[in-house]
Design a protein around this motif. Structure first.
Motif, PDB file in Angstrom:
ATOM      1  N   MET A   1       8.817   4.009   4.941  1.00 25.06           N
ATOM      2  CA  MET A   1       9.927   4.831   5.370  1.00 25.06           C
ATOM      3  C   MET A   1      10.162   5.932   4.340  1.00 25.06           C
ATOM      4  N   VAL A   2      10.264   7.136   4.808  1.00 25.69           N
ATOM      5  CA  VAL A   2      10.522   8.282   3.942  1.00 25.69           C
ATOM      6  C   VAL A   2      11.945   8.773   4.216  1.00 25.69           C
ATOM      7  N   GLU A   3      12.715   8.914   3.156  1.00 21.71           N
ATOM      8  CA  GLU A   3      14.081   9.430   3.279  1.00 21.71           C
ATOM      9  C   GLU A   3      14.045  10.905   3.685  1.00 21.71           C
ATOM     10  N   LYS A   4      15.164  11.420   4.141  1.00 20.90           N
ATOM     11  CA  LYS A   4      15.249  12.832   4.542  1.00 20.90           C
ATOM     12  C   LYS A   4      14.875  13.774   3.394  1.00 20.90           C
ATOM     13  N   ASN A   5      15.167  13.357   2.171  1.00 21.81           N
ATOM     14  CA  ASN A   5      14.880  14.206   1.016  1.00 21.81           C
ATOM     15  C   ASN A   5      13.447  14.050   0.506  1.00 21.81           C
ATOM     16  N   GLY A   6      12.638  13.265   1.220  1.00 16.21           N
ATOM     17  CA  GLY A   6      11.239  13.105   0.861  1.00 16.21           C
ATOM     18  C   GLY A   6      10.942  11.947  -0.076  1.00 16.21           C
ATOM     19  N   LEU A   7      11.969  11.266  -0.551  1.00 16.44           N
ATOM     20  CA  LEU A   7      11.763  10.132  -1.450  1.00 16.44           C
ATOM     21  C   LEU A   7      11.369   8.897  -0.653  1.00 16.44           C
ATOM     22  N   TYR A   8      10.582   8.036  -1.280  1.00 18.77           N
ATOM     23  CA  TYR A   8      10.120   6.835  -0.569  1.00 18.77           C
ATOM     24  C   TYR A   8       9.702   5.739  -1.536  1.00 18.77           C
ATOM     25  N   MET A   9       9.660   4.533  -1.016  1.00 18.85           N
ATOM     26  CA  MET A   9       9.108   3.381  -1.713  1.00 18.85           C
ATOM     27  C   MET A   9       7.992   2.859  -0.814  1.00 18.85           C
ATOM     28  N   THR A  10       6.838   2.588  -1.392  1.00 22.56           N
ATOM     29  CA  THR A  10       5.694   2.174  -0.585  1.00 22.56           C
ATOM     30  C   THR A  10       5.841   0.727  -0.115  1.00 22.56           C
ATOM     31  N   TYR A  11       5.027   0.376   0.864  1.00 24.77           N
ATOM     32  CA  TYR A  11       4.989  -0.994   1.366  1.00 24.77           C
ATOM     33  C   TYR A  11       4.610  -1.949   0.236  1.00 24.77           C
ATOM     34  N   ALA A  12       3.611  -1.580  -0.565  1.00 22.12           N
ATOM     35  CA  ALA A  12       3.175  -2.430  -1.669  1.00 22.12           C
ATOM     36  C   ALA A  12       4.294  -2.625  -2.692  1.00 22.12           C
ATOM     37  N   GLN A  13       5.044  -1.570  -2.988  1.00 23.03           N
ATOM     38  CA  GLN A  13       6.162  -1.684  -3.924  1.00 23.03           C
ATOM     39  C   GLN A  13       7.240  -2.603  -3.362  1.00 23.03           C
ATOM     40  N   THR A  14       7.467  -2.502  -2.052  1.00 21.89           N
ATOM     41  CA  THR A  14       8.446  -3.376  -1.397  1.00 21.89           C
ATOM     42  C   THR A  14       8.005  -4.829  -1.481  1.00 21.89           C
ATOM     43  N   GLN A  15       6.747  -5.082  -1.165  1.00 23.27           N
ATOM     44  CA  GLN A  15       6.226  -6.454  -1.219  1.00 23.27           C
ATOM     45  C   GLN A  15       6.290  -7.015  -2.635  1.00 23.27           C
ATOM     46  N   PHE A  16       6.007  -6.180  -3.622  1.00 25.64           N
ATOM     47  CA  PHE A  16       6.074  -6.610  -5.012  1.00 25.64           C
ATOM     48  C   PHE A  16       7.485  -7.093  -5.342  1.00 25.64           C
ATOM     49  N   PHE A  17       8.503  -6.355  -4.885  1.00 26.99           N
ATOM     50  CA  PHE A  17       9.884  -6.762  -5.134  1.00 26.99           C
ATOM     51  C   PHE A  17      10.218  -8.044  -4.381  1.00 26.99           C
ATOM     52  N   LEU A  18       9.776  -8.136  -3.148  1.00 26.20           N
ATOM     53  CA  LEU A  18      10.073  -9.329  -2.343  1.00 26.20           C
ATOM     54  C   LEU A  18       9.461 -10.593  -2.932  1.00 26.20           C
ATOM     55  N   ASN A  19       8.424 -10.448  -3.742  1.00 29.56           N
ATOM     56  CA  ASN A  19       7.798 -11.612  -4.384  1.00 29.56           C
ATOM     57  C   ASN A  19       8.608 -12.156  -5.558  1.00 29.56           C
ATOM     58  N   ARG A  20       9.642 -11.436  -5.965  1.00 32.69           N
ATOM     59  CA  ARG A  20      10.511 -11.928  -7.034  1.00 32.69           C
ATOM     60  C   ARG A  20      11.332 -13.110  -6.528  1.00 32.69           C
ATOM     61  N   LYS A  21      11.800 -13.915  -7.466  1.00 33.99           N
ATOM     62  CA  LYS A  21      12.730 -14.979  -7.110  1.00 33.99           C
ATOM     63  C   LYS A  21      13.988 -14.320  -6.539  1.00 33.99           C
ATOM     64  N   HIS A  22      14.392 -14.716  -5.359  1.00 38.08           N
ATOM     65  CA  HIS A  22      15.558 -14.175  -4.645  1.00 38.08           C
ATOM     66  C   HIS A  22      15.377 -12.706  -4.244  1.00 38.08           C
ATOM     67  N   GLY A  23      14.135 -12.220  -4.249  1.00 37.33           N
ATOM     68  CA  GLY A  23      13.873 -10.822  -3.919  1.00 37.33           C
ATOM     69  C   GLY A  23      14.355 -10.426  -2.536  1.00 37.33           C
ATOM     70  N   GLU A  24      14.091 -11.283  -1.561  1.00 37.47           N
ATOM     71  CA  GLU A  24      14.495 -10.958  -0.190  1.00 37.47           C
ATOM     72  C   GLU A  24      16.010 -10.836  -0.092  1.00 37.47           C
ATOM     73  N   ASN A  25      16.734 -11.745  -0.723  1.00 37.80           N
ATOM     74  CA  ASN A  25      18.193 -11.699  -0.700  1.00 37.80           C
ATOM     75  C   ASN A  25      18.712 -10.475  -1.449  1.00 37.80           C
ATOM     76  N   MET A  26      18.109 -10.178  -2.611  1.00 34.46           N
ATOM     77  CA  MET A  26      18.558  -9.007  -3.381  1.00 34.46           C
ATOM     78  C   MET A  26      18.335  -7.718  -2.597  1.00 34.46           C
ATOM     79  N   MET A  27      17.228  -7.657  -1.855  1.00 39.03           N
ATOM     80  CA  MET A  27      16.951  -6.466  -1.057  1.00 39.03           C
ATOM     81  C   MET A  27      17.918  -6.389   0.129  1.00 39.03           C
ATOM     82  N   ALA A  28      18.132  -7.506   0.796  1.00 33.37           N
ATOM     83  CA  ALA A  28      18.996  -7.524   1.977  1.00 33.37           C
ATOM     84  C   ALA A  28      20.440  -7.166   1.645  1.00 33.37           C
ATOM     85  N   THR A  29      20.876  -7.524   0.442  1.00 34.02           N
ATOM     86  CA  THR A  29      22.262  -7.253   0.054  1.00 34.02           C
ATOM     87  C   THR A  29      22.408  -5.981  -0.781  1.00 34.02           C
ATOM     88  N   SER A  30      21.316  -5.251  -0.944  1.00 32.81           N
ATOM     89  CA  SER A  30      21.323  -4.025  -1.764  1.00 32.81           C
ATOM     90  C   SER A  30      21.914  -4.289  -3.145  1.00 32.81           C
TER      91      SER A  30
END
Length: 94
Positions: A1-30
């Motif tokens: 997903m690319v923001e309107k201003n052109g900034l983005y986080m890649t799928y691989a970067q997202t998956q890397f974060f989700l692999n953290r302990k509680h990553g899914e919860n931290m992402m879901a709750t911002s």
């Protein structure tokens, strides 16, 4: 997903974060941890993309003291100008 201003986080970067302990919860709750990671990814991707077009606009290097990718760029250069257009606010907020 690319923001309107052109900034983005890649799928691989997202998956890397989700692999953290509680990553899914931290992402879901911002959580602050996720928001900081997201901003760092966006900054890295922006600078990397700009350096592909103009290698002299910034510098990226491994900071062994902090064990992280570090970057530098002129405060009045094109990278700084692009960041000012982003929704992050001040460069001090990054």
């Amino acid at each position: 997903m690319v923001e309107k201003n052109g900034l983005y986080m890649t799928y691989a970067q997202t998956q890397f974060f989700l692999n953290r302990k509680h990553g899914e919860n931290m992402m879901a709750t911002s959580s602050p941890v996720f928001i900081k990671y997201y901003k760092n990814c966006c900054l890295y991707n922006l600078v990397y993309d700009m350096m592909e077009k103009d290698p002299d606009c910034a510098m990226m290097y491994w900071d062994s003291d902090n064990e992280t990718v570090a970057m530098s760029f002129p405060v009045d250069g094109e990278v700084a100008q692009k960041l000012e257009q982003a929704v992050f606010g001040s460069l001090d907020d990054l």
